[in-house]
Structures are given as structure tokens and as C-alpha cells.
Design a protein around this motif. Structure first.
Motif, PDB file in Angstrom:
ATOM      1  N   ASN A 117      -3.240  81.499 -55.544  1.00  0.00           N
ATOM      2  CA  ASN A 117      -3.165  81.673 -56.998  1.00  0.00           C
ATOM      3  C   ASN A 117      -1.715  81.886 -57.433  1.00  0.00           C
ATOM      4  OD1 ASN A 117      -5.894  81.458 -57.070  1.00  0.00           O
ATOM      5  ND2 ASN A 117      -6.298  83.508 -57.836  1.00  0.00           N
ATOM      6  N   ASN A 118      -0.896  82.415 -56.552  1.00  0.00           N
ATOM      7  CA  ASN A 118       0.549  82.528 -56.689  1.00  0.00           C
ATOM      8  C   ASN A 118       1.095  81.238 -56.059  1.00  0.00           C
ATOM      9  OD1 ASN A 118       3.161  83.541 -56.697  1.00  0.00           O
ATOM     10  ND2 ASN A 118       2.550  85.546 -55.959  1.00  0.00           N
ATOM     11  N   PRO A 119       2.067  80.516 -56.533  1.00  0.00           N
ATOM     12  CA  PRO A 119       3.062  80.814 -57.558  1.00  0.00           C
ATOM     13  C   PRO A 119       2.531  80.836 -59.000  1.00  0.00           C
ATOM     14  CG  PRO A 119       3.789  79.043 -56.067  1.00  0.00           C
ATOM     15  CD  PRO A 119       2.331  79.249 -55.842  1.00  0.00           C
ATOM     16  N   SER A 120       3.359  81.470 -59.848  1.00  0.00           N
ATOM     17  CA  SER A 120       3.052  81.570 -61.263  1.00  0.00           C
ATOM     18  C   SER A 120       3.445  80.273 -61.971  1.00  0.00           C
ATOM     19  CB  SER A 120       3.837  82.730 -61.873  1.00  0.00           C
ATOM     20  OG  SER A 120       5.228  82.412 -61.906  1.00  0.00           O
ATOM     21  N   PRO A 121       3.018  80.098 -63.235  1.00  0.00           N
ATOM     22  CA  PRO A 121       3.448  78.909 -63.987  1.00  0.00           C
ATOM     23  C   PRO A 121       4.966  78.764 -64.069  1.00  0.00           C
ATOM     24  CG  PRO A 121       1.611  79.956 -65.093  1.00  0.00           C
ATOM     25  CD  PRO A 121       1.996  80.872 -63.963  1.00  0.00           C
ATOM     26  N   GLY A 122       5.679  79.888 -64.217  1.00  0.00           N
ATOM     27  CA  GLY A 122       7.135  79.815 -64.269  1.00  0.00           C
ATOM     28  C   GLY A 122       7.745  79.370 -62.945  1.00  0.00           C
ATOM     29  N   ASN A 123       7.169  79.866 -61.832  1.00  0.00           N
ATOM     30  CA  ASN A 123       7.636  79.425 -60.516  1.00  0.00           C
ATOM     31  C   ASN A 123       7.476  77.917 -60.368  1.00  0.00           C
ATOM     32  OD1 ASN A 123       6.066  82.288 -58.911  1.00  0.00           O
ATOM     33  ND2 ASN A 123       8.117  82.143 -59.759  1.00  0.00           N
ATOM     34  N   LYS A 124       6.318  77.408 -60.803  1.00  0.00           N
ATOM     35  CA  LYS A 124       6.046  75.972 -60.669  1.00  0.00           C
ATOM     36  C   LYS A 124       6.981  75.151 -61.558  1.00  0.00           C
ATOM     37  CE  LYS A 124       1.280  76.652 -59.206  1.00  0.00           C
ATOM     38  NZ  LYS A 124      -0.157  76.507 -59.515  1.00  0.00           N
ATOM     39  N   ALA A 125       7.249  75.654 -62.764  1.00  0.00           N
ATOM     40  CA  ALA A 125       8.198  74.955 -63.632  1.00  0.00           C
ATOM     41  C   ALA A 125       9.585  74.901 -63.006  1.00  0.00           C
ATOM     42  CB  ALA A 125       8.262  75.634 -64.997  1.00  0.00           C
ATOM     43  N   GLY A 126       9.906  75.905 -62.172  1.00  0.00           N
ATOM     44  CA  GLY A 126      11.204  75.947 -61.504  1.00  0.00           C
ATOM     45  C   GLY A 126      11.259  75.156 -60.218  1.00  0.00           C
ATOM     46  N   GLY A 127      10.135  74.535 -59.813  1.00  0.00           N
ATOM     47  CA  GLY A 127      10.161  73.663 -58.649  1.00  0.00           C
ATOM     48  C   GLY A 127       9.335  74.110 -57.469  1.00  0.00           C
ATOM     49  N   LEU A 128       8.731  75.318 -57.517  1.00  0.00           N
ATOM     50  CA  LEU A 128       7.916  75.800 -56.404  1.00  0.00           C
ATOM     51  C   LEU A 128       6.472  75.337 -56.592  1.00  0.00           C
ATOM     52  CD1 LEU A 128       9.310  79.434 -56.116  1.00  0.00           C
ATOM     53  CD2 LEU A 128       9.871  77.464 -54.685  1.00  0.00           C
ATOM     54  N   THR A 129       5.876  74.830 -55.520  1.00  0.00           N
ATOM     55  CA  THR A 129       4.562  74.202 -55.631  1.00  0.00           C
ATOM     56  C   THR A 129       3.445  75.035 -55.041  1.00  0.00           C
ATOM     57  OG1 THR A 129       5.658  72.045 -55.485  1.00  0.00           O
ATOM     58  CG2 THR A 129       3.274  72.074 -55.178  1.00  0.00           C
ATOM     59  N   GLY A 150      13.121  76.803 -57.507  1.00  0.00           N
ATOM     60  CA  GLY A 150      13.394  75.988 -56.335  1.00  0.00           C
ATOM     61  C   GLY A 150      14.681  76.331 -55.630  1.00  0.00           C
ATOM     62  N   TRP A 151      15.575  77.080 -56.285  1.00  0.00           N
ATOM     63  CA  TRP A 151      16.851  77.462 -55.680  1.00  0.00           C
ATOM     64  C   TRP A 151      16.812  78.837 -55.012  1.00  0.00           C
ATOM     65  CZ3 TRP A 151      19.474  73.541 -54.765  1.00  0.00           C
ATOM     66  CH2 TRP A 151      19.553  72.485 -55.670  1.00  0.00           C
ATOM     67  N   SER A 152      15.790  79.636 -55.309  1.00  0.00           N
ATOM     68  CA  SER A 152      15.772  81.013 -54.822  1.00  0.00           C
ATOM     69  C   SER A 152      15.876  81.082 -53.303  1.00  0.00           C
ATOM     70  CB  SER A 152      14.508  81.724 -55.301  1.00  0.00           C
ATOM     71  OG  SER A 152      14.510  81.856 -56.706  1.00  0.00           O
ATOM     72  N   GLY A 153      15.137  80.223 -52.607  1.00  0.00           N
ATOM     73  CA  GLY A 153      15.159  80.231 -51.155  1.00  0.00           C
ATOM     74  C   GLY A 153      16.343  79.515 -50.543  1.00  0.00           C
ATOM     75  N   ILE A 154      17.222  78.962 -51.387  1.00  0.00           N
ATOM     76  CA  ILE A 154      18.377  78.198 -50.906  1.00  0.00           C
ATOM     77  C   ILE A 154      19.681  78.959 -51.132  1.00  0.00           C
ATOM     78  CG2 ILE A 154      19.654  76.026 -51.215  1.00  0.00           C
ATOM     79  CD1 ILE A 154      17.017  74.760 -52.141  1.00  0.00           C
ATOM     80  N   THR A 155      19.727  79.759 -52.203  1.00  0.00           N
ATOM     81  CA  THR A 155      20.982  80.437 -52.567  1.00  0.00           C
ATOM     82  C   THR A 155      20.836  81.962 -52.536  1.00  0.00           C
ATOM     83  OG1 THR A 155      20.435  80.285 -54.945  1.00  0.00           O
ATOM     84  CG2 THR A 155      21.730  78.488 -53.988  1.00  0.00           C
ATOM     85  N   ALA A 156      20.199  82.543 -53.555  1.00  0.00           N
ATOM     86  CA  ALA A 156      20.189  83.996 -53.714  1.00  0.00           C
ATOM     87  C   ALA A 156      19.486  84.719 -52.569  1.00  0.00           C
ATOM     88  CB  ALA A 156      19.534  84.369 -55.051  1.00  0.00           C
ATOM     89  N   ASN A 157      18.309  84.215 -52.144  1.00  0.00           N
ATOM     90  CA  ASN A 157      17.576  84.925 -51.101  1.00  0.00           C
ATOM     91  C   ASN A 157      18.295  84.905 -49.751  1.00  0.00           C
ATOM     92  OD1 ASN A 157      15.605  85.755 -52.854  1.00  0.00           O
ATOM     93  ND2 ASN A 157      14.130  84.188 -52.289  1.00  0.00           N
ATOM     94  N   PRO A 158      18.766  83.759 -49.265  1.00  0.00           N
ATOM     95  CA  PRO A 158      19.506  83.812 -47.996  1.00  0.00           C
ATOM     96  C   PRO A 158      20.829  84.565 -48.099  1.00  0.00           C
ATOM     97  CG  PRO A 158      19.442  81.563 -48.851  1.00  0.00           C
ATOM     98  CD  PRO A 158      18.492  82.361 -49.665  1.00  0.00           C
ATOM     99  N   ALA A 159      21.478  84.543 -49.256  1.00  0.00           N
ATOM    100  CA  ALA A 159      22.703  85.333 -49.418  1.00  0.00           C
ATOM    101  C   ALA A 159      22.384  86.825 -49.344  1.00  0.00           C
ATOM    102  CB  ALA A 159      23.377  84.997 -50.750  1.00  0.00           C
ATOM    103  N   LEU A 160      21.286  87.237 -49.993  1.00  0.00           N
ATOM    104  CA  LEU A 160      20.855  88.628 -49.865  1.00  0.00           C
ATOM    105  C   LEU A 160      20.488  88.930 -48.415  1.00  0.00           C
ATOM    106  CD1 LEU A 160      20.072  91.389 -50.935  1.00  0.00           C
ATOM    107  CD2 LEU A 160      17.912  90.406 -51.752  1.00  0.00           C
ATOM    108  N   GLY A 161      19.869  87.969 -47.743  1.00  0.00           N
ATOM    109  CA  GLY A 161      19.538  88.161 -46.333  1.00  0.00           C
ATOM    110  C   GLY A 161      20.757  88.407 -45.475  1.00  0.00           C
ATOM    111  N   HIS A 162      21.848  87.719 -45.780  1.00  0.00           N
ATOM    112  CA  HIS A 162      23.102  87.951 -45.047  1.00  0.00           C
ATOM    113  C   HIS A 162      23.588  89.382 -45.285  1.00  0.00           C
ATOM    114  CE1 HIS A 162      27.111  86.989 -43.391  1.00  0.00           C
ATOM    115  NE2 HIS A 162      27.580  87.717 -44.387  1.00  0.00           N
ATOM    116  N   ALA A 163      23.510  89.848 -46.534  1.00  0.00           N
ATOM    117  CA  ALA A 163      23.910  91.224 -46.835  1.00  0.00           C
ATOM    118  C   ALA A 163      23.008  92.226 -46.124  1.00  0.00           C
ATOM    119  CB  ALA A 163      23.877  91.453 -48.349  1.00  0.00           C
ATOM    120  N   VAL A 164      21.718  91.927 -46.041  1.00  0.00           N
ATOM    121  CA  VAL A 164      20.773  92.810 -45.351  1.00  0.00           C
ATOM    122  C   VAL A 164      21.112  92.904 -43.871  1.00  0.00           C
ATOM    123  CG1 VAL A 164      18.361  92.983 -44.579  1.00  0.00           C
ATOM    124  CG2 VAL A 164      18.889  92.582 -46.998  1.00  0.00           C
TER     125      VAL A 164
END
Length: 505
Positions: free
Chosen positions: A347-359, A276-290
Motif C-alpha cells: 500500500n506504500n509508496p504514497s501518491p507523492g512517492n509515485k509522482a516522484g518516480g517510486l513504483t 526517485g532521487w532519494s535512494g541515489i543522493t540524500a539517503n546514501p550520503a546520509l549513510g556515509h555520515a552514519v
């Protein structure tokens, strides 16, 4: 990103949900003056409703639709798989003129190859045409290490066996053959390889002659080949392979790093084990670097086509009509492909993604696209097709990380930057992989595997921009020779996974 309360983060003023910054007990206030309290415990990174949502209504996060309510949802409820499902609805996306960030010139120390391209590592490949030659290729690389063949060549980063599960039992023409051929060509052409030894069996469908004669992928002087059948079997092939390597290594070792502009960097963007944090922290920060890299003239490869599904309209708005049509065609292919195989894009997200908050895949994709920043999308290419334009490019691929990264490296990526929220044990050769965590907890748990923590964006210790600046600095340092965590751990020798399309016969 705006906070509606210290307990949660609300990403857009129109959102129906907010994200829990930590585990929230029932009765925790989440909406300030609105008086909303959690009605049950909410796991960290999961969603809580900020208002009542009627069954059948779209639910928004990031200011975009992430699904439809499958039952009435009260303010303060946990919003997840039990009450939220896939939706065909999409919010709008406006075309905006991109204003590149002000960016002073940056350089790194790379290997300028004879064809003008720039590598950031100095490897030798032992490339296989068919699975039947995989063991011999590995034995050659292992024997070279065991015998200390590299001891006299300190400027050589290593010998990498590139093995796979195909090359025969397939049609000698058509999509499956073409994809494998260009994946092998592109991998051999990657400028992180200074020389290539191609090893085949001899009777396979994918003949070495077609690999070496038709390919203009690198100077022929840096390519050697052998077949096990013609050489006289396993032991003689290993002996001959070692001799070929010994002949090539002095020239490889003579390569030296020189200062080159950041525009020569080609970076593959990956996310795996998202939460649930990937799209809030790491991904947009990488986007800034890109965005900063693109402003410098560099290239970034966004891929994993099933994981942009639901966010494709945001990319259309960043492309001209011709490029948008190319992307639409790729998504149409995937919709037909999954339907034919009895699967669904959700069929995606995976079980791990869902456990992390992605629906839903919509929610996952909206967060995944953030790693591509805001720069214009200048081209769409097929899997393992060579990059033709500088800037942000989309390469079609599955969402399976090793397979997607294999295609990116074959397209020319000399580095992979990989975000993760659940944790990742991944690396790639010849292109080093930088791993970024979306939350501090997984960074502390897997310190040996993760290069940089982006979780401090949530706590206020960093901003998306400041963390993005750190990421670009790290990218340039790794391009100049700094080893990543995955390199230190020895990852990358088993992650070559070409996309296998078509019948196995």
C-alpha cells in the motif's frame, strides 16, 4: 553509481532500468552504443527500460529486484505503475566484514546530565498522561511564554507541551498500554529535557502515580506532577504549573555545555516525501555520515519497518543470527497485522512517492535502507524501547514520520536527520531535525525548510562521500547548538504522535 549516458543514471551493471536525470522528451538517447531511445517522455527521477523485458520477468534497480513486469516492456519505455508491480522475488546479499572508515576523533558541545547521558538541547517538558490534560498543559506552556517566565533564564531553550490523544478509554494492561507508557517514560527521559512537569486529569487509566513511581527514567528531583481534579480545576492547575516551572527553571538554567565525544550522539534516521532521487543522493550520503558516526562510537536508529520491506535481506546480511531473527519477527508481525486489517505492505509508496518516480515498496525500501550506511546491525528493539547498544540499531515503528520519530526520541535519539525528495514541513522537540533534499529543485523551492541540498551529487558537483562529510559536520554543529531550519520556523510542538495499538474502549 555509474552513468550509462548523461541523460540517465544506471546504478548497477545488471540493472534493467536507469533513472532520468531530467525530463526526457521522446527520442532521447539513453544507452549509448546500444542505441536505445526513449519511446515516450520520461519525467525526471523516473525509470526508463534499458533492454526489452518480457511480461512476468523481474525488473532490477540497485542490482536488486524492484518488481515484476505486468506487460511486455520495450527498451526505451517508461517503467512505472502501468507496467511494474510488486514481486516476492529477492536478490541475494552476501555477509561482508565491515571495515570502519578511518576517522579521527570528533567532539561537540553538549549537556552532560547527572545520569551520564548527553543532551544537545536544554528544554523543560510539560508532559500529559492523558488527552484530557492536553489543554491545561498547553495553557501552562503558553502562559509561561506570555508572562516572560524564561526571560531570566537564557540557557533554557524552551518549555515544550507534550500532548497526545490517548491515556484513557484503553485497557490498563497489554500491548497498547505498555507502548504508550514506555513512550511517555522514554520521552521524559530524553536527555534533551533537563526537567519534566507531568500533568494529568486524575481519573484516567494511565495514572500519574504509575508514571512517576515506577519510572527510573530520570532523577526524581527534576520531576514535578499535578492532577487537575486534585488541584481544583483548570485555572488553579495553570497557576500551580507555572509555580512548579518557576521552581525548576533556575537549576535547568544552570546547566552548561561542555565538550563531549561524538560517541555520545544518538541520531534517528527518517525519510519522508521520498522520490526517485532519494535512494541515489540524500539517503546514501546520509549513510556515509552514519558510517563515520558509528566509527566514532555513536549510535544511529533506523526505523519505519514497512519501509524496509523488500530490503530486509540486506540488513540480515549485516547482522548476526540472533539480531536477524529479531528483525524477521518484526516483519512477520507486520505481515500478519496488515493482512488482519485488509491492507498490504505494498500500500506504500504514497501518491507523492509515485509522482516522484517510486513504483513499489521494494524500490522505495532499497533506497530507504541506504541511509543506514554499511555498518553492522547490532540490535533490534521495540517501539520506544531504550537503546541498549551503540552502533546501528533498528527500532520497530510505522512508516508515518511523526509517529516513527516519536518512538526514536523516546528510545533516546537526541537528533533526527530527515531526507526528502518531494519536500518536508517537519520538525521535532526536544530533538532538532536536520532536513536533507534529494534534488536541488525542491531545495530551491523550500529553502526555508531544508538545511542541506544533496542534489549536486547528480550533477557531479559533489560525491556521496563529500556530501556525507558535510552531513556529519552539520550534525556536530547542530549538536553544539546551531539551530536547524525547522527550529527557526518553530516546528516541533505538535509532532508528538505515539503509536496507538489496541482497542479504544
Amino acid at each position: 553509481m555509474s552513468e550509462s549516458d548523461a541523460a540517465v543514471i544506471r546504478l548497477h551493471a545488471d540493472d534493467d532500468v536507469a533513472v532520468a536525470t531530467g525530463k526526457l522528451p521522446a527520442g532521447t538517447p539513453v544507452a549509448g552504443d546500444a542505441g536505445v531511445l526513449t519511446r515516450a517522455a520520461i519525467p525526471a527521477g523516473h525509470k526508463v527500460a534499458l533492454r526489452a523485458i518480457v511480461v512476468g520477468s523481474p525488473v532490477s534497480k540497485y542490482g536488486q529486484v524492484i518488481g515484476v513486469a505486468t506487460q511486455d516492456i520495450a527498451a526505451g519505455d517508461h517503467v512505472h505503475t502501468h507496467n511494474l508491480a510488486m514481486s516476492s522475488a529477492r536478490a541475494g546479499a552476501e555477509r561482508r566484514e565491515w571495515r570502519p572508515p578511518a576517522q579521527p576523533p570528533c567532539n561537540f558541545m553538549g549537556f552532560r546530565r547527572s545520569d551520564g547521558r548527553v543532551g544537545i538541547r536544554n528544554y523543560v517538558a510539560v508532559l500529559t498522561s492523558v488527552n484530557c490534560s492536553a489543554t491545561v498543559a498547553r495553557h501552562i506552556a503558553e502562559a509561561a511564554e506570555r508572562q516572560g517566565l524564561l526571560a531570566r533564564f537564557p540557557n533554557v531553550d524552551g518549555i515544550v507541551p507534550i500532548t497526545h490523544a490517548s491515556g484513557c478509554g484503553m485497557a490498563s494492561s497489554g500491548e497498547g498500554y505498555d507502548v504508550l507508557m514506555r513512550t511517555l517514560w522514554g520521552t521524559a527521559a530524553n536527555p534533551n529535557f533537563a526537567a519534566v512537569l507531568v500533568v494529568g486529569l486524575g481519573c484516567e487509566v494511565l495514572q500519574i502515580a504509575r508514571l512517576t513511581q515506577q519510572a527510573a527514567w530520570r532523577p526524581q528531583a527534576s520531576v514535578r506532577s499535578l492532577t487537575i481534579q486534585d488541584t481544583g480545576g483548570t485555572r488553579r492547575s495553570i497557576e500551580r504549573g507555572l509555580g512548579e516551572l518557576a521552581d525548576m527553571l533556575p537549576e535547568v538554567d544552570a546547566q552548561r555545555r561542555t565538550e563531549v565525544p561524538a560517541a555520545e550522539l544518538v541520531v534517528g534516521l527518517q525519510c519522508g516525501g521520498s522520490d526517485g532521487w532519494s535512494g541515489i543522493t540524500a539517503n546514501p550520503a546520509l549513510g556515509h555520515a552514519v558510517d563515520r558516526l558509528v566509527a566514532l562510537g555513536g549510535t544511529a536508529l533506523l526505523s519505519e519497518t514497512p519501509e524496509i520491506y523488500g530490503a530486509e535481506h540486506l540488513l540480515y546480511a549485516r547482522a548476526d543470527d540472533a539480531v536477524a531473527a529479531k528483525l524477521r519477527a518484526k516483519l512477520d508481525w507486520w505481515e500478519e497485522y496488515t493482512t488482519r486489517l485488509g491492507a498490504e505492505m505494498d500500500n506504500n509508496p504514497s501518491p507523492g512517492n509515485k509522482a516522484g518516480g517510486l513504483t513499489t515498496i521494494l524500490e522505495k525500501s532499497l533506497g530507504a535502507v541506504a541511509k543506514a550506511g554499511t555498518a553492522p546491525l547490532v540490535d533490534v528493539i521495540g517501539y520506544a524501547e531504550p537503546v541498549r547498544r551503540r552502533g546501528l540499531v533498528f527500532m520497530d515503528s510505522p512508516g508515518f514520520d511523526p509517529c516513527s520519530a516519536t518512538g526514536q526520541v523516546a528510545s533516546g535519539a537526541t537528533m533526527i536527520v530527515f531526507t526528502t525528495g518531494r519536500g518536508s514541513a517537519f520538525g521535532y522537540k526536544p530533538s532538532p531535525s536536520i532536513k536533507l533534499s534529494s534534488n536541488t529543485a525542491i531545495y530551491e523551492r523550500m529553502r526555508d525548510d531544508i538545511d542541506l541540498d544533496c542534489g549536486s551529487i547528480v550533477t557531479g558537483g559533489a560525491t556521496i562521500a563529500s556530501k556525507g562529510d558535510e552531513i556529519l559536520d552539520l550534525m556536530l554543529a547542530v549538536a553544539s547548538g546551531k539551530r536547524t531550519c525547522s527550529e527557526e520556523l518553530g516546528y516541533g510542538g505538535a509532532e508528538f504522535v505515539p503509536w496507538q495499538i489496541g482497542a479504544v474502549m
